[in-house]
Motif scaffolding. Structure first.
Motif, PDB file in Angstrom:
ATOM      1  N   THR A  96       0.834  -1.190   0.000  1.00  0.00           N
ATOM      2  CA  THR A  96       0.000   0.000   0.000  1.00  0.00           C
ATOM      3  C   THR A  96       0.877   1.251   0.000  1.00  0.00           C
ATOM      4  O   THR A  96       2.101   1.165   0.098  1.00  0.00           O
ATOM      5  N   LYS A  97       0.248   2.408  -0.089  1.00  0.00           N
ATOM      6  CA  LYS A  97       1.002   3.657  -0.078  1.00  0.00           C
ATOM      7  C   LYS A  97       1.715   3.875   1.258  1.00  0.00           C
ATOM      8  O   LYS A  97       2.803   4.448   1.301  1.00  0.00           O
ATOM      9  N   ALA A  98       1.087   3.408   2.332  1.00  0.00           N
ATOM     10  CA  ALA A  98       1.640   3.671   3.665  1.00  0.00           C
ATOM     11  C   ALA A  98       2.261   2.450   4.334  1.00  0.00           C
ATOM     12  O   ALA A  98       2.845   2.570   5.408  1.00  0.00           O
ATOM     13  N   GLY A  99       2.168   1.279   3.700  1.00  0.00           N
ATOM     14  CA  GLY A  99       2.703   0.092   4.345  1.00  0.00           C
ATOM     15  C   GLY A  99       2.417  -1.178   3.576  1.00  0.00           C
ATOM     16  O   GLY A  99       2.570  -1.233   2.350  1.00  0.00           O
ATOM     17  N   PHE A 100       1.951  -2.218   4.284  1.00  0.00           N
ATOM     18  CA  PHE A 100       1.744  -3.527   3.677  1.00  0.00           C
ATOM     19  C   PHE A 100       0.488  -4.190   4.227  1.00  0.00           C
ATOM     20  O   PHE A 100       0.089  -3.955   5.362  1.00  0.00           O
ATOM     21  N   ASP A 101      -0.100  -5.027   3.399  1.00  0.00           N
ATOM     22  CA  ASP A 101      -1.106  -5.987   3.838  1.00  0.00           C
ATOM     23  C   ASP A 101      -0.359  -7.314   3.959  1.00  0.00           C
ATOM     24  O   ASP A 101       0.120  -7.854   2.960  1.00  0.00           O
ATOM     25  N   LEU A 102      -0.240  -7.839   5.201  1.00  0.00           N
ATOM     26  CA  LEU A 102       0.606  -8.997   5.460  1.00  0.00           C
ATOM     27  C   LEU A 102      -0.182 -10.168   6.032  1.00  0.00           C
ATOM     28  O   LEU A 102      -1.127  -9.973   6.808  1.00  0.00           O
ATOM     29  N   LEU A 103       0.231 -11.382   5.661  1.00  0.00           N
ATOM     30  CA  LEU A 103      -0.264 -12.595   6.298  1.00  0.00           C
ATOM     31  C   LEU A 103       0.837 -13.132   7.198  1.00  0.00           C
ATOM     32  O   LEU A 103       1.931 -13.455   6.735  1.00  0.00           O
ATOM     33  N   ASN A 104       0.563 -13.199   8.488  1.00  0.00           N
ATOM     34  CA  ASN A 104       1.490 -13.805   9.429  1.00  0.00           C
ATOM     35  C   ASN A 104       1.357 -15.322   9.284  1.00  0.00           C
ATOM     36  O   ASN A 104       0.351 -15.900   9.683  1.00  0.00           O
ATOM     37  N   ILE A 105       2.361 -15.969   8.701  1.00  0.00           N
ATOM     38  CA  ILE A 105       2.230 -17.401   8.415  1.00  0.00           C
ATOM     39  C   ILE A 105       2.442 -18.256   9.658  1.00  0.00           C
ATOM     40  O   ILE A 105       2.253 -19.476   9.607  1.00  0.00           O
ATOM     41  N   VAL A 106       2.797 -17.650  10.770  1.00  0.00           N
ATOM     42  CA  VAL A 106       2.930 -18.392  12.020  1.00  0.00           C
ATOM     43  C   VAL A 106       1.605 -18.436  12.774  1.00  0.00           C
ATOM     44  O   VAL A 106       1.134 -19.501  13.165  1.00  0.00           O
ATOM     45  N   ASN A 107       0.951 -17.264  12.969  1.00  0.00           N
ATOM     46  CA  ASN A 107      -0.322 -17.281  13.702  1.00  0.00           C
ATOM     47  C   ASN A 107      -1.543 -17.209  12.778  1.00  0.00           C
ATOM     48  O   ASN A 107      -2.677 -17.153  13.249  1.00  0.00           O
ATOM     49  N   GLU A 108      -1.293 -17.177  11.458  1.00  0.00           N
ATOM     50  CA  GLU A 108      -2.342 -17.302  10.428  1.00  0.00           C
ATOM     51  C   GLU A 108      -3.335 -16.142  10.456  1.00  0.00           C
ATOM     52  O   GLU A 108      -4.484 -16.291  10.053  1.00  0.00           O
ATOM     53  N   ARG A 109      -2.865 -14.975  10.898  1.00  0.00           N
ATOM     54  CA  ARG A 109      -3.719 -13.799  10.938  1.00  0.00           C
ATOM     55  C   ARG A 109      -3.237 -12.769   9.928  1.00  0.00           C
ATOM     56  O   ARG A 109      -2.039 -12.628   9.687  1.00  0.00           O
ATOM     57  N   ARG A 110      -4.176 -12.034   9.350  1.00  0.00           N
ATOM     58  CA  ARG A 110      -3.883 -10.999   8.356  1.00  0.00           C
ATOM     59  C   ARG A 110      -3.745  -9.640   9.061  1.00  0.00           C
ATOM     60  O   ARG A 110      -4.511  -9.328   9.981  1.00  0.00           O
ATOM     61  N   TYR A 111      -2.770  -8.828   8.629  1.00  0.00           N
ATOM     62  CA  TYR A 111      -2.515  -7.530   9.239  1.00  0.00           C
ATOM     63  C   TYR A 111      -2.368  -6.443   8.174  1.00  0.00           C
ATOM     64  O   TYR A 111      -1.668  -6.644   7.171  1.00  0.00           O
ATOM     65  N   LEU A 112      -2.987  -5.296   8.409  1.00  0.00           N
ATOM     66  CA  LEU A 112      -2.757  -4.109   7.604  1.00  0.00           C
ATOM     67  C   LEU A 112      -1.779  -3.237   8.389  1.00  0.00           C
ATOM     68  O   LEU A 112      -2.101  -2.748   9.477  1.00  0.00           O
ATOM     69  N   ILE A 113      -0.580  -3.066   7.852  1.00  0.00           N
ATOM     70  CA  ILE A 113       0.534  -2.474   8.582  1.00  0.00           C
ATOM     71  C   ILE A 113       0.905  -1.110   8.018  1.00  0.00           C
ATOM     72  O   ILE A 113       1.021  -0.934   6.803  1.00  0.00           O
ATOM     73  N   THR A 114       1.120  -0.140   8.910  1.00  0.00           N
ATOM     74  CA  THR A 114       1.662   1.159   8.522  1.00  0.00           C
ATOM     75  C   THR A 114       3.161   1.162   8.799  1.00  0.00           C
ATOM     76  O   THR A 114       3.601   0.786   9.888  1.00  0.00           O
ATOM     77  N   SER A 115       3.953   1.566   7.827  1.00  0.00           N
ATOM     78  CA  SER A 115       5.399   1.585   7.985  1.00  0.00           C
ATOM     79  C   SER A 115       5.841   2.850   8.724  1.00  0.00           C
ATOM     80  O   SER A 115       5.317   3.941   8.491  1.00  0.00           O
ATOM     81  N   LEU A 116       6.816   2.699   9.615  1.00  0.00           N
ATOM     82  CA  LEU A 116       7.405   3.859  10.285  1.00  0.00           C
ATOM     83  C   LEU A 116       8.489   4.504   9.437  1.00  0.00           C
ATOM     84  O   LEU A 116       8.996   5.568   9.774  1.00  0.00           O
ATOM     85  N   MET A 117       8.852   3.829   8.340  1.00  0.00           N
ATOM     86  CA  MET A 117       9.853   4.345   7.413  1.00  0.00           C
ATOM     87  C   MET A 117       9.181   4.681   6.084  1.00  0.00           C
ATOM     88  O   MET A 117       8.080   4.217   5.801  1.00  0.00           O
TER      89      MET A 117
END
Length: 430
Positions: free
Chosen positions: A104-125
């Protein structure tokens, strides 16, 4: 507060903690030693921000093994509530393996393959920092939950989409080291695993009539296999010939336990029976934390049962092994202590200290007191990352890829096409 203001606030707090570790008397000496350890010097100019961040997130200091964020809070006065909340969130941040589902423009849409949960992440960089990363790639990263929103603290490793097998292998290695990652920040997964633990506990007691069984490593794998058959299908076989005490209870180094990362996963999942030496193994079911197979558990108990514990070979090393091994829970130590009145006296004699049991657990099993850590053996059964890895273990590289989207019974033909039962092939020692 908008996104930019929030990220500036978080970055400001991180900067302040970085200054703290470089200037505060209680920390700076250890940090300088850490710099020397990682080789940060004039010839190897690693950015101080990079080194400091790793130190802040991973280091624990003092008798109570307090984290750097905890020490910062204790030694910094007049912090605003929002700043305290950010520091505490950083202290509870999540390190895992993620698949990039979207950039995304501000970060990532991520799948945590360990706990199997999806996260919408904002980057600090700035996102320009991550040029080259795309959908399907894998990252080893740390994220933090602040006020219900998730932020990317760091990316410590990157694997392209073509290295999916390696990403999943690394994820399973992390699970074996820290099984709580499977259900951390995923209450539905935790509930599912806890229900499994309660159900299988009843079956274990029904099958063995006890919560602890001692045998030798030569029989432990078969004994666990027979119990698994019973737990899954109700088939109860005679196991008495698999209960065998060692000729002598003693503690020693087992060469097969000295794993390098290259063969860590295979050795961790492999059985005990192939080991050259013979030693005792405790097969134990903790009503709260699940199934354990613990080398030298019989020897550990025997130290507190015999008249002269000094006659047991390497008794002192055995006691330290059980205290220092991060795989063995506070529950386990408490169980042994409650069985033997001599426990604390002998342990204190070996350690040359005067601990109470609670002091001992706080010193050596702090992680288990702070968190509920279900055994890796138990959580692996409910891990999709582990299921996906079954077909890529090195000794099965030449077999067809297994479709693990469907549940495989241990007595079913192995999907790899070997002609063997699943429990005797790719499912062996699970």
């Amino acid at each position: 507060m908008n996104i930019q203001e929030r990220t500036d606030k978080i970055n400001g707090v991180i900067k302040n903690i970085a200054e703290f570790i470089q200037t505060h008397d209680s920390v700076k000496g250890d940090f300088n030693e850490y710099l020397r350890t990682v080789g940060a010097n004039a010839k190897n100019p690693i950015p101080i921000q990079t080194v400091a961040f790793g130190y802040i997130l991973e280091r624990n200091l003092g008798e109570d093994l307090k984290s750097i964020p905890q020490l910062y809070l204790e030694n910094t006065k007049q912090l605003e509530k929002e700043e305290k909340d950010i520091v505490e969130a950083i202290d509870n941040s999540i390190s895992s393996v993620f698949e990039i589902k979207k950039v995304t423009k501000a970060g990532f849409d991520l799948l945590n393959i360990v706990n199997e949960r999806r996260y919408l992440i904002t980057s600090l960089m700035k996102m320009t920092t991550f040029r080259g990363l795309g959908v399907g790639d894998f990252i080893v990263a740390r994220i933090v939950n602040i006020g219900g929103d998730y932020y990317l603290l760091e990316i410590s490793g990157v694997l392209p989409a073509t290295k999916k097998d390696d990403a999943y292998r690394f994820a399973v290695a992390k699970i074996i080291q820290n099984p709580e990652l499977v259900y951390l920040d995923n209450p539905e997964k935790q509930k599912e695993i806890e229900e499994d633990v309660a159900d299988i506990y009843k079956k274990f007691v029904e099958f063995f009539g006890t919560t602890e069984v001692i045998t030798t490593n030569k029989h432990a794998d078969d004994l666990i296999g027979i119990f698994n058959d019973y737990a899954e299908g109700g088939e109860k076989k005679d196991y008495k010939d698999l209960i065998e005490e060692p000729e002598e209870y003693k503690y020693f180094n087992v060469s097969e336990f000295n794993n390098s990362y290259d063969n860590f996963l295979e050795n961790s999942l492999g059985g005990f029976s192939s080991h050259k030496e013979t030693y005792d193994v405790g097969i134990i079911y903790d009503e709260e934390l699940g199934l354990y197979a613990i080398p030298f558990y019989g020897t550990f108990n025997k130290i507190f049962e015999v008249k002269d514990y000094t006659k047991i070979l390497n008794y002192d090393a055995c006691i330290r092994y059980f205290l220092q091994n991060d795989k063995y829970s506070a529950n386990l130590i408490r169980t042994v202590a409650n069985k033997h009145k001599s426990f604390m006296g002998i342990v204190n004699s070996v350690l040359a200290r005067n601990y109470t049991l609670e002091d001992l657990l706080k010193k050596y099993k702090r992680r288990y007191i702070k968190n509920k850590i279900i055994s890796s053996t138990t959580v692996l059964y409910r891990s999709n990352a582990f299921s996906s890895t079954l077909g890529i273990i090195e000794d099965n590289e030449n077999k067809p890829q297994i479709d693990l989207t469907k549940k495989i019974g241990r007595n079913d033909p192995c999907p790899c096409g070997s002609g063997k039962k699943f429990k005797k092939c790719c499912g062996a020692n699970l």
